[in-house]
Design an enzyme around this catalytic site. Structure first.
Site, PDB file in Angstrom:
ATOM      1  N   GLY A 237      43.152  -3.958  84.747  1.00 20.78           N
ATOM      2  CA  GLY A 237      42.559  -2.862  84.736  1.00 20.78           C
ATOM      3  C   GLY A 237      42.645  -1.607  84.025  1.00 20.78           C
ATOM      4  N   HIS A 238      41.762  -0.649  84.085  1.00 20.61           N
ATOM      5  CA  HIS A 238      41.827   0.382  83.145  1.00 20.61           C
ATOM      6  C   HIS A 238      42.938   1.354  83.561  1.00 20.61           C
ATOM      7  CE1 HIS A 238      40.310   3.045  86.496  1.00 20.61           C
ATOM      8  NE2 HIS A 238      39.305   1.898  86.471  1.00 20.61           N
ATOM      9  N   ASN A 239      43.631   1.871  82.674  1.00 17.86           N
ATOM     10  CA  ASN A 239      44.920   2.726  82.625  1.00 17.86           C
ATOM     11  C   ASN A 239      45.894   2.319  83.281  1.00 17.86           C
ATOM     12  OD1 ASN A 239      42.110   4.728  82.964  1.00 17.86           O
ATOM     13  ND2 ASN A 239      43.779   6.079  81.833  1.00 17.86           N
TER      14      ASN A 239
END
Length: 348
Positions: A237-239
């Site tokens: 996922g993001h980050n």
């Protein structure tokens, strides 16, 4: 190729126990190996095949039991077998440098002459593709992306805009790097998309399997640390921040903003919630559900993930649960019989 076992043993840092003049023509697994081939034994579960295999020689650990088979001893049989495979396979053929006639290259792309761009590749404006990089058929390289030296993209990889791959990275077919993170804000009955304006950075010597998705950061950078290896069908996922030299096995899902330390091993089908920390050197067993942070070096397993010893005790209890229920029912009936024998009251 036909070489003596002694020659192969020197190439893989092994010691021959037996006839080093045996002719070796190739390598194979212990079950399917034939005469003239070299195999290995690194897992005790395959011990029974040691005497059954038709291989002419077997790579084993230094402390392995005595057998009448010809052996090559090495402290790490699996690594020695890898070296043997490379010895017989030789260097993979290099793609011819240059750009295929059917590739679409937008103005402003910086492609080093020694790079290879295959059929039907699309390169938007502004990417840099480094020396010796190989971009196979059907890949897409977004605006401002970076592909490092000697990096290989197998067919149909998507590298979205502004994302960066380091040197000697390998990305297998169907993988998407830099897709939008899953970010939405509720507005009444609607979900409004939160713009994903960050990037992805994949550091040197990372290998990414087929059909992996690595989301770009909402802001900042989603990072995959140097030397990490990611299996097929993984979602990051993001980050998310993955440290150096991690192993992430098939069908793992890691939710946004989770931090994974260096040398972490995450087995198949593990699910990890967002905004937690997985400490350096931690190991997570297959099919575990991780809902809170894990300490460095900790080994966890289960759903929810617990320390391995505790999780195994719980599993053992669950396996005995049907018998336990029968025992409780039997005791309950016995108590009812005893209480009934007292006529429901005290006797004198």
């Amino acid at each position: 190729m036909r070489v003596t076992l002694e020659t192969v043993a020197k190439a893989i840092d092994g010691e021959v126990i037996g006839d080093g003049s045996i002719e070796i023509t190739g390598v194979a697994g212990i079950r399917e190996a034939r005469e003239g081939e070299l195999t290995f034994l690194a897992n005790r579960r395959y011990e029974s095949y040691l005497d059954e295999t038709r291989a002419s020689a077997i790579i084993v650990a230094e402390n392995h039991r005595v057998t009448d088979k010809t052996l090559v001893r090495n402290s790490n049989p699996y690594l020695a077998f890898l070296k043997a495979v490379c010895f017989f396979q030789g260097d993979a053929p290099r793609a011819e440098p240059g750009i295929h006639d059917t590739a679409v290259i937008m103005p402003g792309a910086d492609i080093v002459p020694s790079a290879s761009i295959g059929p039907h590749v699309v390169v938007e404006a502004g990417p840099r593709i480094g020396p010796g990089a190989r971009i196979d058929a059907g890949c897409f390289i977004g605006a401002g992306a970076t592909v490092g030296s000697q990096t290989r993209l197998y067919p149909n990889v998507t590298l979205r805009e502004e994302c960066a791959l380091g040197d000697r990275v390998i990305v297998h077919s169907g993988t998407v790097i830099g897709s939008d993170g899953f970010g939405f804000v509720r507005d009444g009955d609607l979900y409004r998309k939160l713009p994903q304006v960050g990037t992805v950075a994949v550091e040197n010597d990372v290998e990414i399997g087929a059909n992996v998705t690595i989301d770009r950061a909402t802001t900042g950078t989603t990072r995959i640390g140097e030397g990490s290896k990611i299996d097929n069908l993984v979602q990051i996922g993001h980050n998310v921040q993955i440290g150096p030299h991690c192993i992430i096995v098939a069908q793992v899902g890691i939710s946004g903003s989770t931090e994974v330390g260096d040398h972490v091993v995450i087995a198949g089908q593990v699910g990890i919630v967002g905004h937690i920390e997985i400490g350096a050197g931690a190991q997570i067993g297959a099919k575990s559900g991780v809902s809170r942070s894990i300490k460095p070096g900790q080994r966890v397993f289960g759903y929810p993930a617990l320390p391995v010893v505790q999780a195994k005790r719980i599993e053992a209890c669950l396996r005995n649960l049907p018998d336990l229920i029968q025992t409780v029912r039997s005791l309950k009936r016995r108590v009812e019989e005893l209480e009934g024998g007292n006529g429901g009251g005290d006797s004198c």
